[in-house]
Write a protein that holds these residues in place. Structure first.
Motif, mmCIF file in Angstrom:
data_model
loop_
_atom_site.group_PDB
_atom_site.id
_atom_site.type_symbol
_atom_site.label_atom_id
_atom_site.label_comp_id
_atom_site.label_asym_id
_atom_site.label_seq_id
_atom_site.Cartn_x
_atom_site.Cartn_y
_atom_site.Cartn_z
ATOM 1 N N HIS A 4 37.298 -64.476 17.837
ATOM 2 C CA HIS A 4 36.605 -63.209 18.028
ATOM 3 C C HIS A 4 36.867 -62.631 19.418
ATOM 4 O O HIS A 4 37.101 -63.368 20.370
ATOM 5 N N ILE A 5 36.779 -61.319 19.510
ATOM 6 C CA ILE A 5 36.917 -60.611 20.778
ATOM 7 C C ILE A 5 35.546 -60.180 21.282
ATOM 8 O O ILE A 5 35.214 -60.371 22.438
ATOM 9 N N LEU A 6 34.752 -59.609 20.387
ATOM 10 C CA LEU A 6 33.420 -59.122 20.714
ATOM 11 C C LEU A 6 32.418 -60.041 20.025
ATOM 12 O O LEU A 6 32.329 -60.065 18.803
ATOM 13 N N ILE A 7 31.682 -60.790 20.814
ATOM 14 C CA ILE A 7 30.713 -61.748 20.271
ATOM 15 C C ILE A 7 29.315 -61.225 20.595
ATOM 16 O O ILE A 7 29.023 -60.902 21.752
ATOM 17 N N THR A 8 28.470 -61.101 19.565
ATOM 18 C CA THR A 8 27.137 -60.536 19.758
ATOM 19 C C THR A 8 26.056 -61.411 19.140
ATOM 20 O O THR A 8 26.292 -62.090 18.138
ATOM 21 N N ALA A 9 24.881 -61.355 19.759
ATOM 22 C CA ALA A 9 23.690 -62.028 19.244
ATOM 23 C C ALA A 9 22.481 -61.309 19.819
ATOM 24 O O ALA A 9 22.543 -60.758 20.918
ATOM 25 N N VAL A 10 21.389 -61.317 19.080
ATOM 26 C CA VAL A 10 20.143 -60.728 19.558
ATOM 27 C C VAL A 10 19.131 -61.849 19.733
ATOM 28 O O VAL A 10 18.944 -62.669 18.836
ATOM 29 N N ASP A 11 18.497 -61.894 20.910
ATOM 30 C CA ASP A 11 17.504 -62.946 21.134
ATOM 31 C C ASP A 11 16.100 -62.459 20.771
ATOM 32 O O ASP A 11 15.898 -61.293 20.428
ATOM 33 N N GLU A 12 15.135 -63.365 20.854
ATOM 34 C CA GLU A 12 13.759 -63.068 20.445
ATOM 35 C C GLU A 12 13.080 -62.051 21.364
ATOM 36 O O GLU A 12 12.072 -61.450 21.004
ATOM 37 N N ASP A 35 34.730 -57.246 14.476
ATOM 38 C CA ASP A 35 33.648 -57.670 15.373
ATOM 39 C C ASP A 35 32.679 -56.515 15.638
ATOM 40 O O ASP A 35 31.462 -56.717 15.694
ATOM 41 N N VAL A 36 33.220 -55.308 15.796
ATOM 42 C CA VAL A 36 32.381 -54.132 16.022
ATOM 43 C C VAL A 36 31.503 -53.867 14.805
ATOM 44 O O VAL A 36 30.315 -53.569 14.937
ATOM 45 N N GLU A 37 32.052 -53.987 13.620
ATOM 46 C CA GLU A 37 31.248 -53.773 12.400
ATOM 47 C C GLU A 37 30.118 -54.792 12.308
ATOM 48 O O GLU A 37 28.992 -54.451 11.941
ATOM 49 N N THR A 38 30.391 -56.030 12.649
ATOM 50 C CA THR A 38 29.360 -57.064 12.672
ATOM 51 C C THR A 38 28.273 -56.717 13.680
ATOM 52 O O THR A 38 27.073 -56.825 13.395
ATOM 53 N N ALA A 39 28.677 -56.287 14.858
ATOM 54 C CA ALA A 39 27.719 -55.930 15.903
ATOM 55 C C ALA A 39 26.873 -54.729 15.490
ATOM 56 O O ALA A 39 25.654 -54.724 15.703
ATOM 57 N N LYS A 40 27.486 -53.722 14.905
ATOM 58 C CA LYS A 40 26.736 -52.537 14.446
ATOM 59 C C LYS A 40 25.662 -52.943 13.441
ATOM 60 O O LYS A 40 24.520 -52.483 13.521
ATOM 61 N N ALA A 41 26.025 -53.791 12.506
ATOM 62 C CA ALA A 41 25.071 -54.242 11.489
ATOM 63 C C ALA A 41 23.924 -55.016 12.128
ATOM 64 O O ALA A 41 22.756 -54.863 11.743
ATOM 65 N N MET A 42 24.230 -55.832 13.111
ATOM 66 C CA MET A 42 23.213 -56.620 13.794
ATOM 67 C C MET A 42 22.231 -55.718 14.536
ATOM 68 O O MET A 42 21.008 -55.911 14.459
ATOM 69 N N VAL A 43 22.741 -54.732 15.243
ATOM 70 C CA VAL A 43 21.903 -53.800 15.999
ATOM 71 C C VAL A 43 21.005 -53.010 15.052
ATOM 72 O O VAL A 43 19.795 -52.885 15.267
ATOM 73 N N LEU A 44 21.580 -52.491 13.984
ATOM 74 C CA LEU A 44 20.814 -51.707 13.013
ATOM 75 C C LEU A 44 19.735 -52.562 12.351
ATOM 76 O O LEU A 44 18.588 -52.128 12.210
ATOM 77 N N ALA A 45 20.073 -53.781 11.973
ATOM 78 C CA ALA A 45 19.103 -54.671 11.329
ATOM 79 C C ALA A 45 17.931 -54.958 12.262
ATOM 80 O O ALA A 45 16.771 -54.958 11.834
#
Length: 132
Positions: A4-12, A35-45
């Motif tokens: 991966h190039i862009l690695i994303t996670a959201v913490d508590e 990676d961007v599509e994964t990040a977009k979905a994570m942010v929206l969720a």
């Protein structure tokens, strides 16, 4: 398996942790787009579940500063897409040329809530202090 190039996670605490890794050559643009599509979905969720904006911590220490121009457009589109979901962003660890590129990306995306810091600790302190 492609790295991966862009690695994303959201913490508590509602912080979007993003790291940019390696280089972004023409041969890796499809990985960046995925990676961007994964990040977009994570942010929206997160936003849909919590109804609150995220604070963003961007780690540039693993990025070597090498990229093709199309990568700028992909990252600017991503940053623009999450404007309504991110209250502020703090980046750290980038070389001067990386910081310049990130400022260009933020400008193209119409974002004025990105600040740069030398260390993770400085970036985290700013995010904590300015969060509301």
């Amino acid at each position: 398996m492609t790295e991966h190039i862009l690695i994303t996670a959201v913490d508590e605490a509602g912080v979007l942790h993003t790291s940019l890794q390696g280089s972004i050559g023409e041969d890796r643009l499809n990985v960046l787009e995925q990676d961007v599509e994964t990040a977009k979905a994570m942010v929206l969720a997160y936003y849909q579940k919590h109804g609150a904006k995220l604070r963003s911590l961007i780690d540039l220490t693993g990025f070597d500063g090498t990229y093709v121009p199309k990568a700028i457009a992909i990252l600017a589109t991503y940053m623009k897409s999450n404007t309504q979901f991110v209250s502020q962003s703090a980046a750290f660890g980038g070389q001067d040329s990386t910081t310049l590129a990130a400022n260009i990306i933020a400008s193209i995306a119409g974002r004025d809530n990105l600040k740069f810091f030398k260390t993770r600790e400085e970036a985290e302190a700013w995010l904590s202090k300015d969060s509301s």
